[in-house]
Design a protein around this motif. Structure first.
Motif, PDB file in Angstrom:
ATOM      1  N   ASN A  82      20.365 -27.470 -32.071  1.00  0.00           N
ATOM      2  CA  ASN A  82      20.887 -28.034 -30.833  1.00  0.00           C
ATOM      3  C   ASN A  82      19.781 -28.867 -30.192  1.00  0.00           C
ATOM      4  OD1 ASN A  82      22.159 -28.600 -28.433  1.00  0.00           O
ATOM      5  ND2 ASN A  82      22.873 -26.502 -28.083  1.00  0.00           N
ATOM      6  N   TRP A  83      19.533 -30.050 -30.754  1.00  0.00           N
ATOM      7  CA  TRP A  83      18.353 -30.844 -30.412  1.00  0.00           C
ATOM      8  C   TRP A  83      18.412 -31.399 -28.995  1.00  0.00           C
ATOM      9  CZ3 TRP A  83      19.641 -35.874 -29.329  1.00  0.00           C
ATOM     10  CH2 TRP A  83      20.855 -36.353 -29.870  1.00  0.00           C
ATOM     11  N   GLY A  84      19.592 -31.457 -28.399  1.00  0.00           N
ATOM     12  CA  GLY A  84      19.688 -31.922 -27.017  1.00  0.00           C
ATOM     13  C   GLY A  84      18.886 -31.065 -26.063  1.00  0.00           C
ATOM     14  N   ASP A 133      10.138 -40.124 -29.861  1.00  0.00           N
ATOM     15  CA  ASP A 133      10.734 -39.673 -31.114  1.00  0.00           C
ATOM     16  C   ASP A 133      10.529 -38.165 -31.225  1.00  0.00           C
ATOM     17  OD1 ASP A 133      11.311 -42.315 -31.795  1.00  0.00           O
ATOM     18  OD2 ASP A 133       9.419 -42.572 -32.889  1.00  0.00           O
ATOM     19  N   ILE A 144      15.170 -36.258 -35.565  1.00  0.00           N
ATOM     20  CA  ILE A 144      16.406 -35.886 -34.879  1.00  0.00           C
ATOM     21  C   ILE A 144      16.702 -36.815 -33.706  1.00  0.00           C
ATOM     22  CG2 ILE A 144      16.327 -33.478 -35.585  1.00  0.00           C
ATOM     23  CD1 ILE A 144      15.198 -32.767 -32.863  1.00  0.00           C
ATOM     24  N   ALA A 145      15.647 -37.391 -33.119  1.00  0.00           N
ATOM     25  CA  ALA A 145      15.836 -38.339 -32.028  1.00  0.00           C
ATOM     26  C   ALA A 145      14.850 -39.477 -32.188  1.00  0.00           C
ATOM     27  CB  ALA A 145      15.650 -37.654 -30.676  1.00  0.00           C
ATOM     28  N   GLY A 148      17.300 -41.446 -28.265  1.00  0.00           N
ATOM     29  CA  GLY A 148      18.653 -41.032 -28.627  1.00  0.00           C
ATOM     30  C   GLY A 148      18.685 -40.451 -30.023  1.00  0.00           C
ATOM     31  N   ARG A 149      19.849 -40.065 -30.474  1.00  0.00           N
ATOM     32  CA  ARG A 149      20.011 -39.482 -31.806  1.00  0.00           C
ATOM     33  C   ARG A 149      19.544 -40.464 -32.875  1.00  0.00           C
ATOM     34  NH1 ARG A 149      24.706 -35.850 -33.891  1.00  0.00           N
ATOM     35  NH2 ARG A 149      24.528 -36.024 -36.138  1.00  0.00           N
ATOM     36  N   TYR A 177      19.914 -39.070 -38.879  1.00  0.00           N
ATOM     37  CA  TYR A 177      20.032 -37.622 -38.716  1.00  0.00           C
ATOM     38  C   TYR A 177      21.428 -37.112 -39.062  1.00  0.00           C
ATOM     39  CZ  TYR A 177      20.283 -33.026 -36.578  1.00  0.00           C
ATOM     40  OH  TYR A 177      20.471 -31.687 -36.366  1.00  0.00           O
ATOM     41  N   THR A 178      21.454 -35.964 -39.754  1.00  0.00           N
ATOM     42  CA  THR A 178      22.711 -35.241 -39.974  1.00  0.00           C
ATOM     43  C   THR A 178      22.522 -33.794 -39.562  1.00  0.00           C
ATOM     44  OG1 THR A 178      22.195 -34.535 -42.244  1.00  0.00           O
ATOM     45  CG2 THR A 178      23.235 -36.717 -41.963  1.00  0.00           C
ATOM     46  N   GLU A 179      23.605 -33.149 -39.189  1.00  0.00           N
ATOM     47  CA  GLU A 179      23.571 -31.752 -38.771  1.00  0.00           C
ATOM     48  C   GLU A 179      23.068 -30.848 -39.897  1.00  0.00           C
ATOM     49  OE1 GLU A 179      24.590 -28.951 -35.526  1.00  0.00           O
ATOM     50  OE2 GLU A 179      24.133 -31.081 -35.712  1.00  0.00           O
TER      51      GLU A 179
END
Length: 405
Positions: free
Chosen positions: A318-320, A340, A348-349, A353-354, A358-360
């Motif tokens: 949950n990188w947010g 970054d 991841i960022a 931003g994303r 990046y993939t889950e």
């Protein structure tokens, strides 16, 4: 549940430094909970201590005495002797006086250390009764037993040792520490004892310890709580047949500094690996800061976030939550478009931003590991700092909910 922490490697004896262990039964009958350490006459001692305003009685006493001639260090577990006011200070003084009487040294030559439950009277009689056995047990070979004797909620004893050669003489640096909870740096968050047989002037030794602590013990955090009892001591017995180190220069000083730093780093990281309920060992690396302090501010914001720590426990990328922590760290005029963020080698960022790549699945792969690096590039300058921390598990809550029962 220690992460990547196994049996201690060989702890080399330090000439001029002996350790004795005994049972006072402070919290549990039969437990070896008293450790006495004896320094050779003429040893120099350095110390760093907690900055918690409610510092324990033994911290007050040790801080006053460590610059004088020191012969003995007395540690008890099971009772912190903190939050105990004037009576606590009187009790710490009394235990030191008893040890001094038994050992035939001045009372001021004994330094006290305590760890355990805060706010309870120190059981002086139990400690005094155990001192003769601890003195009888004194030996240069008792490092491993002493490492076990100072444990509280630790699951494994912690020790580290290094040796190096200088002009044909072997110099030893050996240390032990304890700590698994109430860990947040503000000097050297734990109890730690490191000894060397080098001969070192006190001022040089103090600077050496402060520098080593700032690069190791002051870069760890488990729960953000700075203890009332933290102390780290560095003792130089002077038994090695080499000249005294009187300045922070030369090949001998450089080799000693490296050995002390390596021992300190190993002990500090062992505390994190044995963090209460820890299932992850997490390195938070902040690069590209304009100052070292803003790198630390960002690193601690990430390391102390309950949301990030619980995501780590759940292996949830949950990188947010990481971006949110960086953004609230208090860095002035932070340009998020320059930032970054990576999980190990996975971007991841990027630029706030994303990351496009990046993939889950990539994030989940990293978060499933026992050892994880969160790397944050601020894009503001050349300063970097690294902090070591843990996740936050159900077991952490259980351990601390049941600590006094």
């Amino acid at each position: 549940m220690a992460v990547g922490l196994g049996p201690m490697s060989t702890l080399h004896p330090v000439p001029g430094f002996e350790l004795g262990i005994a049972s006072a039964g402070i919290k549990r009958p039969g437990r070896k909970d008293i450790v006495v350490m004896r320094c050779a006459e003429g040893s120099t001692v350095a110390g760093v201590f907690t900055t918690n305003a409610f510092c324990a009685a033994p911290v007050i006493l040790a801080r006053k005495r460590f610059l004088g001639p020191v012969r003995y260090l007395l540690t008890n577990t099971g009772n912190a002797n903190a939050g105990t006011g004037e009576s606590g200070l009187a009790n710490a003084t009394r235990t030191c006086a008893k040890l001094a009487e038994l050992a035939g040294v001045p009372e001021n030559a004994v330094l006290p250390y305590s760890t355990g439950v805060i706010g309870e009277p120190l059981p002086v009689e139990k400690i005094e009764a155990a001192l003769p056995a601890a003195l009888t047990n004194l030996s240069v070979d008792n490092w491993a037993d002493a490492a076990a004797g100072i444990m509280t909620t630790d699951t494994l004893p912690k020790g580290a040792s290094r040796q190096f050669q200088h002009d044909g003489v072997t110099i030893t640096v050996t240390g032990i520490s304890k700590g698994a909870g109430m860990i947040k740096p503000n000097m050297a968050t734990m109890l730690g004892y490191i000894a060397t047989d080098a001969k070192v002037a006190q001022g040089v030794l103090q600077d050496l310890l402060r520098d080593a602590a700032n690069k190791s013990f002051n870069r760890i955090t488990i729960d953000g709580d700075t203890s009332t009892n933290d102390c780290c001591m560095l003792i130089a017995t002077g038994q090695a047949a080499l000249p005294e180190i009187t300045s922070a220069s030369g090949a001998l000083f450089a080799a000693l500094k490296q050995a002390v730093l390596e021992v300190s780093m190993e002990l500090a990281q062992a505390i994190v690996r044995d963090g209460e309920g820890a299932t992850k060992f997490v390195t938070v690396q902040v690069n590209g800061g304009a100052t070292h302090q803003e790198c630390l501010d960002v690193g601690y914001a990430v390391s102390h976030s309950p949301l990030i720590k619980t995501a780590l426990f759940a292996s949830d990328p949950n990188w947010g939550r990481i971006l949110a922590a960086v953004g609230r760290a208090g860095v002035p005029d932070l340009d998020v478009s320059l930032i970054d963020v990576y999980l190990d080698d996975v971007a991841i960022a990027s630029r706030g931003g994303r990351a496009a790549s990046y993939t889950e699945d990539q994030g989940a792969r990293v978060m499933a590991q026992e050892e994880i690096t969160i790397r944050i590039d601020l894009g503001r300058g050349t300063c970097s700092e690294t902090i070591w921390t843990t996740d936050l598990s159900h077991e952490y809550v259980k351990i601390n909910a049941e600590y006094r029962t």
